[in-house]
Design a protein around this motif. Structure first.
Motif, short mmCIF file in Angstrom:
data_model
loop_
_atom_site.label_atom_id
_atom_site.label_comp_id
_atom_site.label_asym_id
_atom_site.label_seq_id
_atom_site.Cartn_x
_atom_site.Cartn_y
_atom_site.Cartn_z
N ALA A 163 0.83 -1.21 0.00
CA ALA A 163 0.00 0.00 0.00
C ALA A 163 0.85 1.25 0.00
O ALA A 163 0.58 2.22 -0.72
CB ALA A 163 -0.94 -0.01 1.21
N PHE A 164 1.92 1.27 0.79
CA PHE A 164 2.77 2.45 0.88
C PHE A 164 3.68 2.61 -0.33
O PHE A 164 4.40 3.60 -0.44
CB PHE A 164 3.57 2.44 2.18
N GLY A 165 3.63 1.66 -1.24
CA GLY A 165 4.33 1.81 -2.51
C GLY A 165 3.51 2.58 -3.52
O GLY A 165 3.99 2.89 -4.62
N ASP A 166 2.28 2.91 -3.17
CA ASP A 166 1.37 3.65 -4.05
C ASP A 166 0.92 4.92 -3.34
O ASP A 166 -0.08 4.92 -2.63
CB ASP A 166 0.17 2.78 -4.41
N LEU A 167 1.66 5.99 -3.52
CA LEU A 167 1.36 7.23 -2.81
C LEU A 167 0.21 8.01 -3.42
O LEU A 167 -0.10 9.12 -2.96
CB LEU A 167 2.62 8.10 -2.72
N SER A 168 -0.43 7.43 -4.44
CA SER A 168 -1.66 8.06 -4.93
C SER A 168 -2.82 7.75 -3.98
O SER A 168 -3.88 8.39 -4.06
CB SER A 168 -1.99 7.58 -6.34
N LYS A 169 -2.62 6.77 -3.09
CA LYS A 169 -3.64 6.46 -2.10
C LYS A 169 -3.78 7.62 -1.13
O LYS A 169 -2.83 8.34 -0.85
CB LYS A 169 -3.28 5.18 -1.34
N SER A 170 -4.97 7.79 -0.58
CA SER A 170 -5.21 8.88 0.36
C SER A 170 -4.53 8.60 1.69
O SER A 170 -4.21 7.45 2.03
CB SER A 170 -6.72 9.04 0.61
N ASN A 171 -4.30 9.65 2.46
CA ASN A 171 -3.72 9.49 3.79
C ASN A 171 -4.59 8.61 4.67
O ASN A 171 -4.10 7.84 5.49
CB ASN A 171 -3.51 10.85 4.45
N ASP A 172 -5.91 8.74 4.52
CA ASP A 172 -6.82 7.93 5.31
C ASP A 172 -6.63 6.44 5.02
O ASP A 172 -6.57 5.63 5.94
CB ASP A 172 -8.28 8.33 5.04
N GLU A 173 -6.55 6.10 3.74
CA GLU A 173 -6.38 4.69 3.38
C GLU A 173 -5.06 4.15 3.89
O GLU A 173 -4.99 3.03 4.43
CB GLU A 173 -6.47 4.51 1.86
N LEU A 174 -4.00 4.94 3.75
CA LEU A 174 -2.69 4.49 4.22
C LEU A 174 -2.65 4.37 5.74
O LEU A 174 -2.05 3.44 6.28
CB LEU A 174 -1.60 5.46 3.73
N ALA A 175 -3.31 5.29 6.44
CA ALA A 175 -3.36 5.21 7.90
C ALA A 175 -4.10 3.97 8.36
O ALA A 175 -3.73 3.33 9.35
CB ALA A 175 -4.02 6.47 8.47
N LEU A 176 -5.15 3.60 7.65
CA LEU A 176 -5.88 2.38 7.97
C LEU A 176 -5.00 1.15 7.77
O LEU A 176 -5.00 0.23 8.59
CB LEU A 176 -7.14 2.28 7.11
#
Length: 205
Positions: free
Chosen positions: A28-41
């Motif tokens: 997931a953290f290899g795709d920084l197009s993801k939102s901060n919320d999704e990465l925090a989850l």
């Protein structure tokens, strides 16, 4: 080394096994197009799977938004993310130390004690530039009489030297076990964790 890592893989890479949460979080953290919320989850669930929400953990009293500031820090330190084309070296030591300090400051500012275990589990699960310094990993280091048991500059220098010294062997294991997406520090983590885990079980018996 490959025999020990193979034991770890056989025990911990089964379907739905909690240690798979590392794979999901790291991807997931290899795709920084993801939102901060999704990465925090992703980060929160991975940390829960890896034991950081158990018992009296301060994180247990927080919701996932406690990790939002950390996501911003991870974005700022993307130059340390280990990939098939990049692995950290002694040249990155000062940046790694800065990342450790930034992580401690983020959680300290919101009332969570940033232990070495928490800090390194976060770093392993997002950027892959350090192993997770939990009790089994430390036990494995002590069993093998390795000197990099803390997060001091001297200790981290020795850790990076160890990885450089064993780089060819670690790369060979990645190829043989089809672990191309795994950073070298993850393999180091698996190796010493498994040794520490087995030692702990022997003691209990």
């Amino acid at each position: 080394m490959i025999e020990i890592i193979d034991k770890y893989l056989k025990e911990n890479n089964k379907e739905f096994q909690r240690y798979n949460s590392w794979n999901h979080c790291y991807k997931a953290f290899g795709d920084l197009s993801k939102s901060n919320d999704e990465l925090a989850l992703h980060l929160g669930f991975y940390l829960a799977s890896w034991g950081m929400y158990r018992d009296s953990s301060q994180l247990l009293q927080k919701d996932y938004t406690v990790h939002l500031q950390m996501v911003e820090v991870i974005r700022a330190f993307q130059d340390l993310r280990c990939t098939t084309k990049f692995e950290v070296s002694i040249n990155d030591l000062d940046r790694i130390i800065a990342l450790i300090q930034a992580t401690k400051e983020v959680y300290g500012s919101i009332g969570v004690t940033a232990t070495n275990t928490l800090v390194t589990k976060i770093i392993l699960g997002t950027l892959g530039c350090l192993p997770a310094y939990d009790r089994f990993f430390i036990a494995g280091l002590k069993q093998c009489k390795e000197p990099f048991t803390t997060l001091s500059k001297t200790s981290l220098t020795k850790l990076l030297g160890y990885v450089e010294q064993h780089k060819q062997e670690l790369e060979s294991i990645k190829r043989e076990k089809k672990l191309q997406g795994y950073p070298l520090m993850k393999l180091v983590d698996m190796y010493f964790w498994q040794i520490g885990y087995e030692k702990s079980n022997i003691k209990k018996d």
